[in-house]
Design a protein around this motif. Structure first.
Motif, PDB file in Angstrom:
ATOM      1  N   HIS A  24       0.830  -1.208   0.000  1.00  0.00           N
ATOM      2  CA  HIS A  24       0.000   0.000   0.000  1.00  0.00           C
ATOM      3  C   HIS A  24       0.867   1.262   0.000  1.00  0.00           C
ATOM      4  CE1 HIS A  24      -4.204  -1.301   0.332  1.00  0.00           C
ATOM      5  NE2 HIS A  24      -3.743  -2.350   1.001  1.00  0.00           N
ATOM      6  N   ALA A  25       1.949   1.241   0.782  1.00  0.00           N
ATOM      7  CA  ALA A  25       2.828   2.408   0.850  1.00  0.00           C
ATOM      8  C   ALA A  25       3.500   2.676  -0.493  1.00  0.00           C
ATOM      9  CB  ALA A  25       3.882   2.202   1.936  1.00  0.00           C
ATOM     10  N   GLN A  26       3.923   1.624  -1.167  1.00  0.00           N
ATOM     11  CA  GLN A  26       4.614   1.812  -2.444  1.00  0.00           C
ATOM     12  C   GLN A  26       3.647   2.249  -3.541  1.00  0.00           C
ATOM     13  OE1 GLN A  26       7.278  -1.411  -3.471  1.00  0.00           O
ATOM     14  NE2 GLN A  26       8.315  -1.318  -1.504  1.00  0.00           N
ATOM     15  N   TRP A  27       2.434   1.720  -3.542  1.00  0.00           N
ATOM     16  CA  TRP A  27       1.448   2.189  -4.521  1.00  0.00           C
ATOM     17  C   TRP A  27       1.067   3.641  -4.251  1.00  0.00           C
ATOM     18  CZ3 TRP A  27       1.101   0.020  -8.934  1.00  0.00           C
ATOM     19  CH2 TRP A  27       1.231  -1.374  -9.079  1.00  0.00           C
ATOM     20  N   LEU A  68       3.373  -9.204  -5.859  1.00  0.00           N
ATOM     21  CA  LEU A  68       2.975  -9.275  -4.452  1.00  0.00           C
ATOM     22  C   LEU A  68       1.537  -8.803  -4.292  1.00  0.00           C
ATOM     23  CD1 LEU A  68       3.658  -9.580  -1.363  1.00  0.00           C
ATOM     24  CD2 LEU A  68       4.158  -7.115  -1.432  1.00  0.00           C
ATOM     25  N   SER A  69       1.199  -7.708  -4.961  1.00  0.00           N
ATOM     26  CA  SER A  69      -0.148  -7.149  -4.846  1.00  0.00           C
ATOM     27  C   SER A  69      -1.189  -8.102  -5.406  1.00  0.00           C
ATOM     28  CB  SER A  69      -0.211  -5.802  -5.563  1.00  0.00           C
ATOM     29  OG  SER A  69       0.742  -4.899  -5.023  1.00  0.00           O
ATOM     30  N   LEU A  70      -0.874  -8.782  -6.495  1.00  0.00           N
ATOM     31  CA  LEU A  70      -1.813  -9.759  -7.053  1.00  0.00           C
ATOM     32  C   LEU A  70      -1.996 -10.930  -6.103  1.00  0.00           C
ATOM     33  CD1 LEU A  70      -0.807  -9.845 -10.838  1.00  0.00           C
ATOM     34  CD2 LEU A  70      -2.628  -8.524  -9.730  1.00  0.00           C
ATOM     35  N   TRP A  71      -0.928 -11.294  -5.401  1.00  0.00           N
ATOM     36  CA  TRP A  71      -1.036 -12.377  -4.423  1.00  0.00           C
ATOM     37  C   TRP A  71      -1.912 -11.944  -3.239  1.00  0.00           C
ATOM     38  CZ3 TRP A  71       1.420 -12.502   0.582  1.00  0.00           C
ATOM     39  CH2 TRP A  71       1.259 -13.728   1.248  1.00  0.00           C
ATOM     40  N   HIS A  90      -7.571 -10.986  -0.742  1.00  0.00           N
ATOM     41  CA  HIS A  90      -7.918 -10.621   0.628  1.00  0.00           C
ATOM     42  C   HIS A  90      -7.857  -9.109   0.851  1.00  0.00           C
ATOM     43  CE1 HIS A  90      -7.515 -14.896   1.434  1.00  0.00           C
ATOM     44  NE2 HIS A  90      -6.312 -14.851   0.907  1.00  0.00           N
ATOM     45  N   ASP A  91      -7.676  -8.355  -0.226  1.00  0.00           N
ATOM     46  CA  ASP A  91      -7.497  -6.905  -0.099  1.00  0.00           C
ATOM     47  C   ASP A  91      -8.060  -6.227  -1.340  1.00  0.00           C
ATOM     48  OD1 ASP A  91      -6.598  -4.291   0.249  1.00  0.00           O
ATOM     49  OD2 ASP A  91      -4.690  -4.903   1.128  1.00  0.00           O
ATOM     50  N   ALA A  92      -9.382  -6.059  -1.374  1.00  0.00           N
ATOM     51  CA  ALA A  92     -10.045  -5.487  -2.551  1.00  0.00           C
ATOM     52  C   ALA A  92      -9.570  -4.073  -2.877  1.00  0.00           C
ATOM     53  CB  ALA A  92     -11.560  -5.507  -2.362  1.00  0.00           C
ATOM     54  N   PRO A  93      -9.371  -3.176  -1.890  1.00  0.00           N
ATOM     55  CA  PRO A  93      -8.872  -1.834  -2.232  1.00  0.00           C
ATOM     56  C   PRO A  93      -7.517  -1.867  -2.929  1.00  0.00           C
ATOM     57  CG  PRO A  93      -9.795  -1.844  -0.021  1.00  0.00           C
ATOM     58  CD  PRO A  93      -9.727  -3.275  -0.461  1.00  0.00           C
ATOM     59  N   LEU A  94      -6.639  -2.770  -2.519  1.00  0.00           N
ATOM     60  CA  LEU A  94      -5.347  -2.897  -3.173  1.00  0.00           C
ATOM     61  C   LEU A  94      -5.528  -3.310  -4.624  1.00  0.00           C
ATOM     62  CD1 LEU A  94      -2.259  -2.848  -2.910  1.00  0.00           C
ATOM     63  CD2 LEU A  94      -2.364  -5.252  -2.209  1.00  0.00           C
ATOM     64  N   GLY A  95      -6.447  -4.226  -4.865  1.00  0.00           N
ATOM     65  CA  GLY A  95      -6.713  -4.662  -6.234  1.00  0.00           C
ATOM     66  C   GLY A  95      -7.170  -3.520  -7.119  1.00  0.00           C
ATOM     67  N   ARG A  96      -8.049  -2.688  -6.598  1.00  0.00           N
ATOM     68  CA  ARG A  96      -8.522  -1.549  -7.392  1.00  0.00           C
ATOM     69  C   ARG A  96      -7.375  -0.587  -7.707  1.00  0.00           C
ATOM     70  NH1 ARG A  96     -12.973  -2.179  -3.884  1.00  0.00           N
ATOM     71  NH2 ARG A  96     -12.172  -0.604  -2.435  1.00  0.00           N
ATOM     72  N   THR A  97      -6.523  -0.352  -6.720  1.00  0.00           N
ATOM     73  CA  THR A  97      -5.370   0.533  -6.934  1.00  0.00           C
ATOM     74  C   THR A  97      -4.481   0.005  -8.043  1.00  0.00           C
ATOM     75  OG1 THR A  97      -5.369   1.270  -4.626  1.00  0.00           O
ATOM     76  CG2 THR A  97      -3.305   1.488  -5.846  1.00  0.00           C
ATOM     77  N   VAL A  98      -4.195  -1.288  -8.010  1.00  0.00           N
ATOM     78  CA  VAL A  98      -3.317  -1.901  -9.004  1.00  0.00           C
ATOM     79  C   VAL A  98      -3.902  -1.770 -10.404  1.00  0.00           C
ATOM     80  CG1 VAL A  98      -2.290  -4.069  -9.780  1.00  0.00           C
ATOM     81  CG2 VAL A  98      -2.319  -3.506  -7.342  1.00  0.00           C
TER      82      VAL A  98
END
Length: 338
Positions: A37-40, A65-68, A72-80
Motif C-alpha cells: 500500500h505504501a509503495q502504490w 505481491l499485490s496480485l497475491w 484478501h485486499d479489494a482496495p489494493l486490487g482496485r489501486t493496481v
C-alpha cells in the motif's frame, strides 16, 4: 543448537511450532500488505507532494505481491488495476511472467485479469501473450498487432498526467522512461543504489531478477558509452558514479541502498503459503523447523555482509525455531518501514 528429538517430536512441541509459524505468517503478510500500500501510494502521489528519500521500488515485484494479496485486499486490487490502466507501458511483460513463476500459483488468474486491464483499457498489446496462455486466444480487433516489450500503448494519457519522477523510489521507472523497459534501466538503477560499490554481473542479476546474460549485454553497452564504469581485474565489475547522475536527474535526496524487494516479497508469499500447509498436516516440530530452514536459507535478503551473515546463521543447520524467529520478525519490521 540441536534440540533433543524426543522434545521436538512431542505433540505439544508440534502444536507450539505450528502456532509460532502461523503467528509469523500473519505478521509477515500484514507487513507485506502495508509495504504494498505504501509503495502504490508513492506511485500514485501527485508531483507536487513532498518527496522523501525512499528505497527504489521494484515494479514487477510489487505488482506480483499485490496480485497475491488481492483476493484478501479489494482496495489494493482496485489501486493496481487503476495504475496499470494508465502506466502499463512502464512494466516489463516478460519479467512479470518470469516472476509469476516463483510466486504461488494463485497469482495466475489475478495476472490474467490484470493483463485484460492493460490490454483493453491501456491499449497495451504486449500483454496479449498472457491472455493467450490463459484463454488460448485473444480478442483482437482488425489490424491490431503485438508490439515489442518496452513499446508504449497507443492511447494517449490525460493531459498533464505525470508520475512523481523526482522521487528516488521511482528511479527504475524513470530510467525506463528514458532507456526503455528492460535490463539496462533496471541495472542502472541498481548501480546507483549501490553508490560507489562495485558489483558483479551475477550480483546484479540476482538483485534484479534478470538473467546474467541479459545483464552483461546491458552493462557492456552502457560501459562502451561511458554511462557506467567497468573494472576487469580477473572478475568483471561495474559501478555508477552516483553524484553526477543525481545532479543530472535533480534528485532532492541521495538514493538509499537497494532493497531486495523481489526476494522479500517472493519469500513472504512462499512462507505464508507453506505456513498454511503446515496447519493442515501432522508434522513434528523438528520437521517444521527443517522445512523452514530449507525455505529461508537460500534467500538473498541484502547486500550488507553483516545482515546476510546474521540471516544465514539464523537458519543454519541445527538452529531452533526460537533462533529463527527473530530474523523473520526483523523482516516483518523492515517491510513495515517500507
Amino acid at each position: 543448537m540441536d534440540a533433543d528429538s524426543s522434545t521436538t517430536d512431542h505433540p505439544a512441541a508440534s502444536l507450539d511450532a505450528q502456532r509460532i509459524v502461523a503467528t509469523l505468517a500473519a505478521e509477515l503478510q500484514v507487513a507485506a500488505a502495508r509495504a504494498a500500500h505504501a509503495q502504490w501510494a508513492t506511485l500514485a502521489a501527485s508531483v507536487t507532494a513532498e518527496a522523501g528519500s525512499q528505497p527504489v521500488i521494484d515494479p514487477e515485484a510489487l505488482l506480483l505481491l499485490s496480485l497475491w494479496l488481492q483476493p484478501h485486499d479489494a482496495p489494493l486490487g482496485r489501486t493496481v488495476h487503476e495504475w496499470v490502466a494508465q502506466w502499463s507501458d512502464l512494466l516489463s511483460v516478460q519479467r512479470t511472467r518470469n516472476i509469476a513463476k516463483v510466486f504461488p500459483a494463485v497469482v495466475l488468474p489475478e495476472l490474467h485479469a490484470l493483463a485484460e486491464t492493460a490490454y483493453e483499457q491501456g491499449k497495451d498489446f504486449r500483454w496479449a501473450p498472457i491472455l493467450t496462455a490463459a484463454a488460448g486466444r485473444v480478442r483482437r480487433a482488425a489490424g491490431e498487432v503485438d508490439v515489442a516489450d518496452g513499446a508504449g500503448p497507443d492511447a494517449p494519457r490525460a493531459a498533464g498526467q505525470r508520475l512523481p519522477s523526482d522521487r528516488t523510489a521511482l528511479l527504475v521507472l524513470r530510467f525506463r522512461m528514458a532507456f526503455g523497459v528492460g535490463a539496462r534501466a533496471d541495472a542502472l538503477a541498481y548501480l546507483m543504489a549501490r553508490g560507489d560499490e562495485w558489483s558483479t554481473v551475477t550480483g546484479i542479476a540476482q538483485a534484479t531478477g534478470y538473467t546474467p546474460s541479459a545483464i552483461r549485454r546491458a552493462l557492456d553497452r552502457m560501459a562502451a558509452a561511458d554511462i557506467v564504469l567497468m573494472l576487469d581485474d580477473g572478475t568483471t565489475r561495474f559501478r555508477c558514479a552516483q553524484a553526477p547522475w543525481a545532479a543530472l536527474l535533480a534528485l532532492p535526496h541521495a538514493v538509499p541502498a537497494w532493497r531486495y524487494w523481489l526476494q522479500h516479497f517472493v519469500f513472504v508469499a512462499a512462507f505464508v503459503t507453506w505456513a498454511d500447509d503446515v496447519t493442515h498436516r501432522k508434522l513434528t516440530a523438528s520437521a517444521i523447523t527443517e522445512q523452514l530452514r530449507q525455505l529461508a536459507r537460500p534467500v538473498h535478503v541484502t547486500d550488507d555482509p553483516d545482515a546476510r551473515r546474521a540471516w544465514e546463521q539464523a537458519f543454519a543447520a541445527g538452529a531452533t525455531l526460537a533462533e529463527m524467529e527473530p530474523a523473520l520478525r526483523d523482516m516483518a519490521q523492515l517491510l513495515r518501514l517500507a
